[in-house]
Design a protein around this motif. Structure first.
Motif, mmCIF file in Angstrom:
data_model
loop_
_atom_site.group_PDB
_atom_site.id
_atom_site.type_symbol
_atom_site.label_atom_id
_atom_site.label_comp_id
_atom_site.label_asym_id
_atom_site.label_seq_id
_atom_site.Cartn_x
_atom_site.Cartn_y
_atom_site.Cartn_z
ATOM 1 N N LYS A 1 -0.274 -0.748 0.790
ATOM 2 C CA LYS A 1 -0.887 -1.593 -0.054
ATOM 3 C C LYS A 1 -2.604 -1.020 0.008
ATOM 4 N N ARG A 2 -3.454 -1.547 -0.814
ATOM 5 C CA ARG A 2 -5.022 -1.132 -0.453
ATOM 6 C C ARG A 2 -5.337 -1.632 0.874
ATOM 7 N N PRO A 3 -6.100 -1.236 1.498
ATOM 8 C CA PRO A 3 -6.478 -1.689 3.057
ATOM 9 C C PRO A 3 -7.079 -2.903 2.864
ATOM 10 N N GLU A 4 -8.034 -3.117 1.545
ATOM 11 C CA GLU A 4 -8.814 -4.251 1.613
ATOM 12 C C GLU A 4 -8.067 -5.597 1.072
ATOM 13 N N HIS B 1 -4.230 -1.261 -8.974
ATOM 14 C CA HIS B 1 -5.162 -2.286 -8.796
ATOM 15 C C HIS B 1 -4.801 -2.807 -7.270
ATOM 16 N N PHE B 2 -3.405 -2.528 -7.106
ATOM 17 C CA PHE B 2 -3.175 -3.281 -5.660
ATOM 18 C C PHE B 2 -2.464 -2.543 -4.552
ATOM 19 N N ILE B 3 -1.769 -1.303 -4.887
ATOM 20 C CA ILE B 3 -1.387 -0.236 -4.323
ATOM 21 C C ILE B 3 -2.212 1.005 -3.825
ATOM 22 N N GLY B 4 -2.256 1.060 -2.571
ATOM 23 C CA GLY B 4 -3.214 2.171 -2.094
ATOM 24 C C GLY B 4 -2.506 3.670 -2.166
ATOM 25 N N ASP B 5 -1.254 3.569 -1.632
ATOM 26 C CA ASP B 5 -0.519 4.727 -1.679
ATOM 27 C C ASP B 5 0.718 4.569 -1.979
ATOM 28 N N LEU B 6 1.188 5.414 -3.292
ATOM 29 C CA LEU B 6 2.599 5.172 -3.883
ATOM 30 C C LEU B 6 3.121 6.761 -3.941
ATOM 31 N N ARG B 7 4.275 6.767 -3.090
ATOM 32 C CA ARG B 7 4.966 7.933 -3.422
ATOM 33 C C ARG B 7 6.428 7.420 -3.907
ATOM 34 N N ILE B 8 7.068 8.260 -4.698
ATOM 35 C CA ILE B 8 8.250 8.125 -5.474
ATOM 36 C C ILE B 8 9.466 9.294 -4.941
ATOM 37 N N VAL B 9 10.603 8.495 -4.616
ATOM 38 C CA VAL B 9 11.773 9.340 -4.313
ATOM 39 C C VAL B 9 12.976 8.884 -5.102
ATOM 40 N N THR B 10 13.488 9.986 -5.867
ATOM 41 C CA THR B 10 14.682 10.026 -6.670
ATOM 42 C C THR B 10 15.790 9.739 -5.885
ATOM 43 N N ILE B 11 17.022 9.048 -5.956
ATOM 44 C CA ILE B 11 17.968 9.056 -4.888
ATOM 45 C C ILE B 11 19.331 8.950 -5.603
#
Length: 232
Positions: A10-13, A94-104
Motif C-alpha cells: 500500500k501507499r505509506p500514507e 491511487h492506493f497502491i504504492g508498489d505493485l509487481r506482477i507474476v504470471t503463474i
C-alpha cells in the motif's frame, strides 16, 4: 487458464484499515467489471510471522496478494485496454504504492474445503542457487507435493510456479529482478493445527526435503476474499 498475481504494498500514507476497505470496496467493484475476467481473489495480509517452522526468510514485506484468472493472455490484455480496465489501473495508482506482477502456472494439489472457514497461509519461495529451474519444478511438483499430502491437518494446498515477472507492473524482468520462484497457498483449520502439522514427524520430513531445493520461504497469513467466481 492464464493466471496473474499481484504482489502489493500500500501507499505509506494509507492505514491498514483504509487500504483494506478501499481494496475490498471500490477497487473490487472496478475489477469485477473487467470483460473476460473468470475469477478474482484478494488475499489481505494479516500476519507475517514465520509460523510452524524455522527457515530462512526473504526480505519481502507485503500487504496483499491479488489473483486474476483469464482464458488467455490476450483476453487479459484486451480487458485492460477497455474503459473498465483503464479505470482499474487508475485506481491502482491511487492506493497502491508498489505493485509487481507474476504470471503463474497453477497446480491444485489438495482442493481447499469450501464448507467451512479455514485459515490460509501464503508463502513466497526462492530456490537454492545450486538448483536449476527445471530441478526446482520437478522437486516441488512431484516429491514435495506427495509429502504435503501425507501431512495431517492440511485442508488445501496449491502450487503456483512463476513463469513471468513484471517489476514494477508493465516492466518485464528476468528472475534477477524479482527472485521468487513460487507461491504456496496452504489451508488449515487454525494456527494450532498449522503448528501441529509442521511439528509432526511427516511435517518434519516435508521440511527436510524443502531444504534440498528451497533457499527461502517467506510466509504470510492472509484473509481471503473471492470477488468473482465460485468459492473453492
Amino acid at each position: 487458464m492464464f493466471v496473474r498475481s499481484g504482489l502489493i504494498r500500500k501507499r505509506p500514507e494509507w492505514s491498514d484499515e483504509d487500504f483494506r476497505r478501499h481494496w475490498l470496496g471500490q477497487h473490487a467493484e472496478l475489477a469485477a467489471r473487467l470483460p473476460g475476467l473468470r475469477r478474482y481473489e484478494q488475499n489481505h495480509v494479516t500476519d507475517s510471522l514465520q509460523r510452524g517452522f524455522t527457515y530462512p526468510r526473504g526480505p519481502e514485506q507485503l500487504d496483499g496478494f491479488s489473483m486474476l484468472w483469464f482464458d488467455s493472455e490476450q483476453a487479459m490484455r484486451e480487458a485492460i485496454r477497455t474503459e473498465a480496465g483503464q479505470a482499474l489501473v487508475a485506481d491502482e495508482n491511487h492506493f497502491i504504492g508498489d505493485l509487481r506482477i507474476v504470471t503463474i502456472d497453477q497446480m491444485e494439489v489438495i482442493e481447499p474445503e469450501a464448507d467451512r472457514p479455514l485459515l490460509k497461509r501464503m508463502s513466497l519461495l526462492k530456490r537454492r542457487d545450486d538448483v536449476l529451474p527445471d530441478e526446482f519444478k520437478s522437486e516441488w511438483r512431484q516429491e514435495h507435493a506427495h509429502l504435503v499430502k501425507r501431512v495431517a491437518g492440511v485442508r488445501g494446498y496449491r502450487q503456483n510456479l512463476i513463469v513471468g515477472r513484471e517489476a514494477p507492473k508493465g516492466h518485464p524482468v528476468e528472475r534477477d529482478g524479482l527472485p521468487i520462484d513460487g507461491i504456496v497457498e496452504l489451508w488449515f483449520d487454525d494456527t494450532e493445527s498449522l503448528n501441529a502439522a509442521f511439528a509432526s514427524p511427516k511435517g518434519q520430513t516435508l521440511m527436510t526435503h524443502a531444504r534440498e531445493f528451497i533457499a527461502e520461504i517467506t510466509t504470510f497469513l492472509v484473509e481471503r476474499h473471492v470477488i468473482v467466481g465460485a468459492r473453492g
